[in-house]
Design a protein around this motif. Structure first.
Motif, short mmCIF file in Angstrom:
data_model
loop_
_atom_site.label_atom_id
_atom_site.label_comp_id
_atom_site.label_asym_id
_atom_site.label_seq_id
_atom_site.Cartn_x
_atom_site.Cartn_y
_atom_site.Cartn_z
N PRO A 203 0.82 -1.23 0.00
CA PRO A 203 0.00 0.00 0.00
C PRO A 203 0.85 1.27 0.00
N GLU A 204 2.06 1.18 0.55
CA GLU A 204 2.90 2.40 0.60
C GLU A 204 3.38 2.80 -0.80
N THR A 205 3.55 1.80 -1.68
CA THR A 205 3.91 2.09 -3.07
C THR A 205 2.75 2.82 -3.76
N VAL A 206 1.55 2.34 -3.51
CA VAL A 206 0.37 2.98 -4.09
C VAL A 206 0.23 4.41 -3.55
N ALA A 207 0.56 4.58 -2.28
CA ALA A 207 0.49 5.94 -1.71
C ALA A 207 1.45 6.88 -2.45
N ASP A 208 2.64 6.38 -2.79
CA ASP A 208 3.60 7.20 -3.54
C ASP A 208 3.02 7.60 -4.90
N ARG A 209 2.43 6.62 -5.59
CA ARG A 209 1.87 6.90 -6.91
C ARG A 209 0.70 7.88 -6.79
N THR A 210 -0.15 7.63 -5.81
CA THR A 210 -1.31 8.49 -5.61
C THR A 210 -0.85 9.92 -5.36
N PHE A 211 0.20 10.04 -4.57
CA PHE A 211 0.75 11.36 -4.30
C PHE A 211 1.18 12.05 -5.60
N SER A 212 1.96 11.36 -6.42
CA SER A 212 2.46 11.99 -7.66
C SER A 212 1.31 12.33 -8.60
N ILE A 213 0.39 11.39 -8.77
CA ILE A 213 -0.70 11.59 -9.74
C ILE A 213 -1.59 12.76 -9.31
N LEU A 214 -2.00 12.74 -8.05
CA LEU A 214 -2.96 13.76 -7.60
C LEU A 214 -2.30 15.13 -7.42
N THR A 215 -1.04 15.13 -7.00
CA THR A 215 -0.35 16.41 -6.85
C THR A 215 -0.18 17.06 -8.22
N SER A 216 0.09 16.24 -9.22
CA SER A 216 0.22 16.76 -10.58
C SER A 216 -1.11 17.34 -11.07
N ALA A 217 -2.20 16.61 -10.82
CA ALA A 217 -3.53 17.09 -11.27
C ALA A 217 -3.88 18.40 -10.57
N ARG A 218 -3.64 18.44 -9.27
CA ARG A 218 -3.95 19.66 -8.52
C ARG A 218 -3.09 20.83 -9.00
N GLY A 219 -1.84 20.54 -9.28
CA GLY A 219 -0.92 21.57 -9.76
C GLY A 219 -1.40 22.20 -11.06
N ARG A 220 -2.14 21.45 -11.85
CA ARG A 220 -2.69 21.99 -13.09
C ARG A 220 -4.03 22.68 -12.87
N GLY A 221 -4.47 22.70 -11.63
CA GLY A 221 -5.70 23.43 -11.32
C GLY A 221 -6.94 22.57 -11.13
N ALA A 222 -6.79 21.23 -11.13
CA ALA A 222 -7.97 20.37 -11.00
C ALA A 222 -8.60 20.49 -9.61
N GLU A 223 -9.95 20.42 -9.60
CA GLU A 223 -10.68 20.41 -8.33
C GLU A 223 -11.19 19.01 -8.01
N VAL A 224 -11.25 18.18 -9.05
CA VAL A 224 -11.70 16.80 -8.89
C VAL A 224 -11.01 15.97 -9.96
N VAL A 225 -10.76 14.68 -9.63
CA VAL A 225 -10.15 13.78 -10.62
C VAL A 225 -11.18 12.71 -10.96
N SER A 226 -11.41 12.50 -12.25
CA SER A 226 -12.40 11.49 -12.63
C SER A 226 -11.70 10.23 -13.11
N VAL A 227 -12.33 9.08 -12.82
CA VAL A 227 -11.73 7.77 -13.13
C VAL A 227 -12.75 6.86 -13.80
N SER A 228 -12.24 5.74 -14.32
CA SER A 228 -13.13 4.80 -15.02
C SER A 228 -12.87 3.36 -14.62
N CYS A 229 -12.17 3.17 -13.49
CA CYS A 229 -11.81 1.81 -13.07
C CYS A 229 -11.95 1.75 -11.55
N PRO A 230 -12.62 0.72 -11.04
CA PRO A 230 -12.84 0.64 -9.58
C PRO A 230 -11.54 0.47 -8.78
N LEU A 231 -10.51 -0.10 -9.42
CA LEU A 231 -9.26 -0.24 -8.69
C LEU A 231 -8.51 1.10 -8.65
N CYS A 232 -8.50 1.81 -9.77
CA CYS A 232 -7.95 3.18 -9.75
C CYS A 232 -8.69 3.99 -8.70
#
Ligand code: SF4
Ligand code: SF4
Ligand code: SF4
Ligand code: SF4
Lengths: 292, 135
Positions: A203-232
């Motif tokens: 789970p700590e590896t996933v936390a690292d990825r989640t951090f990078s992915i969401l920080t990048s989205a927020r940095g571009r101005g996103a207020e919400v992130v949309s997904v299409s997969c229950p595991l994502c």
């Protein structure tokens, strides 16, 4: 328009917010969705070794169920089901020897399946049959001023012969968000793997990825992130708990299925959104934008 | 570190087995490194994806069977779609995992997961984890 629908197990449990919102939106769009009377788990992942035919059976059986209902195509919502069912289908079409072995093993099945069911993701149905332009005309509640970063992950776009859009720079979810009236936000991590099933043993590896992915989205101005997969969805939403513990500078951000945003725009009621299933509560943001 | 190359290693059954069950022609790889450049998991890998292919070409069986990398690869297929030689690196990773799993050396030990562990993740995570990491 009538479509056969394969839900998969997660949409009937953890991802009810995905299923209920999709079904409501499709009703509003005039699509008659028929869930297969019988189905089983597709196996979640496609077996990559050449000699492992056994694990393709689960998918082939589902495709036989589609044929039994006299349909020639089947729609999935879960990106993993989509990838697995479609890849198994392509494999058996291209490899008659394996297909024959599979038939011998499943000789109790009444249909000798030949690979002739088309596996389609909801996004393909919306883009090619319903058409985005028509969706735009049916919007009741535009998602005005909502900045949405669409996360594609891996299995909607890779490998190339399975993917439903450009594998390096997909835009289908962003195009959909634009017709719904939202402001699509592009970000460089939109196809970067979230770690998938490593969430069980690392789970700590996933936390690292989640951090990078969401920080990048927020940095571009996103207020919400949309997904299409229950595991994502699980990794990007629920694992924000571990992410916040590991990274003190991390700021939480709500995760929604693209179908929940579609359902809001189509005027579906709040009961179809199942916002109670989220870890990061999307309600304050949606309320602030006047969407619920 | 001294590395010993030998015809014996290169012609070992292990190399043939990896080629057969991955369906890949290992010698097609010319070590450009593009697979490793785009892999999201390299930070946690002991052998990079291009090195996994190189080790497999050269028959470095022990090194591969002990590599952590194959268990941190999540089959995201980024390497596969970018390889200029069309090599499916994720398939080679799976082949190495399978050589071990087929000896019933499970990577994720299901009996050791607590009921709480199991309840805390969705079915889709458990099923895919068990499919990839158990025999
Ligand atoms: S991939 Fe998921 S949702 Fe799809 S059937 Fe399998 S476990 Fe269930
Ligand atoms: S769960 Fe993660 S690994 Fe899977 S498709 Fe979604 S992004 Fe990729
Ligand atoms: S990208 Fe392909 S050719 Fe280049 S190192 Fe990786 S496997 Fe070899
Ligand atoms: S499939 Fe595995 S090796 Fe290839 S890029 Fe993804 S994690 Fe890295």
């Amino acid at each position: 328009m009538k479509v056969s629908y394969y839900p998969g197990c997660t949409l009937k449990s953890n991802a009810k917010n995905f299923e209920d919102s999709a079904l409501c939106a499709l009703r509003e769009l005039g699509v008659d969705v028929q869930e297969l009377r019988r189905w089983n788990c597709c196996g979640t992942v496609y077996s990559l070794t050449t000699d492992d035919l056994m694990h393709h059976l689960a998918s082939v059986r589902n495709l036989i169920r589609v044929k039994e209902e006299q349909a020639d195509s089947v729609m999935t919502l879960c990106a993993m089901c989509y990838n697995t069912l479609k890849r198994v289908n392509e494999r058996i079409k291209a490899d008659p020897d394996s297909l024959q072995k599979i038939h011998k093993f499943m000789d109790e099945e009444k249909i000798a399946y030949r690979g002739d069911v088309k596996v389609r993701h909801l996004l393909e149905l919306l883009r090619e049959d319903v058409k985005f332009e028509a969706i735009g005309k049916k919007v009741k509640k535009p998602l005005h001023n909502l900045k949405v970063a669409s996360y594609y992950g891996c299995l909607l776009v890779r490998p190339k012969e399975i993917g439903l859009d450009d594998m390096e720079n997909p835009t289908v979810l962003d195009d959909l968000m634009a017709v719904l009236g939202a402001n699509p936000v592009d970000f460089p991590y939109k196809t970067e793997c979230c770690g998938a099933y490593l969430t069980v043993d690392k789970p700590e590896t996933v936390a690292d990825r989640t951090f990078s992915i969401l920080t990048s989205a927020r940095g571009r101005g996103a207020e919400v992130v949309s997904v299409s997969c229950p595991l994502c969805a699980f990794n990007l939403d629920h694992r924000q708990k571990e992410t916040a513990k590991k990274y003190s500078e991390f700021k939480k951000i709500p995760i929604l299925y693209f179908t929940q945003l579609l359902a809001i725009a189509m005027g579906c009621g709040e009961e179809s959104l199942r916002l109670d299933l989220h870890y990061v509560d999307p309600q304050p943001l949606l309320r602030q934008k006047g969407l619920i | 570190m001294r590395t010993i190359l030998s015809k014996k290693k290169i012609r070992d059954d292990f190399v043939r087995k990896i080629e057969e069950i991955s369906g890949q022609k290992l010698l097609a790889c010319y070590q450009c490194g593009k697979c490793s450049a785009g892999c999201p998991a390299v930070a946690e890998m002991d052998i990079l994806p291009n090195q996994v292919i190189r080790y497999a070409q050269l028959g470095f069986k022990e090194e591969l069977l002990e590599a952590k990398s194959v268990w941190i690869c999540a089959s995201c297929y980024t390497c596969n779609v970018r390889c200029p030689k069309g090599i499916k690196i994720a398939e080679v990773m799976e082949a190495v995992r399978q050589v071990l799993l087929r000896k019933r050396k499970d990577h994720v030990e299901v009996p050791k997961l607590s009921a709480e562990d199991k309840a805390s993740v969705p079915a889709i995570a458990l099923i895919s984890s068990f499919r990839k990491f158990t025999s």
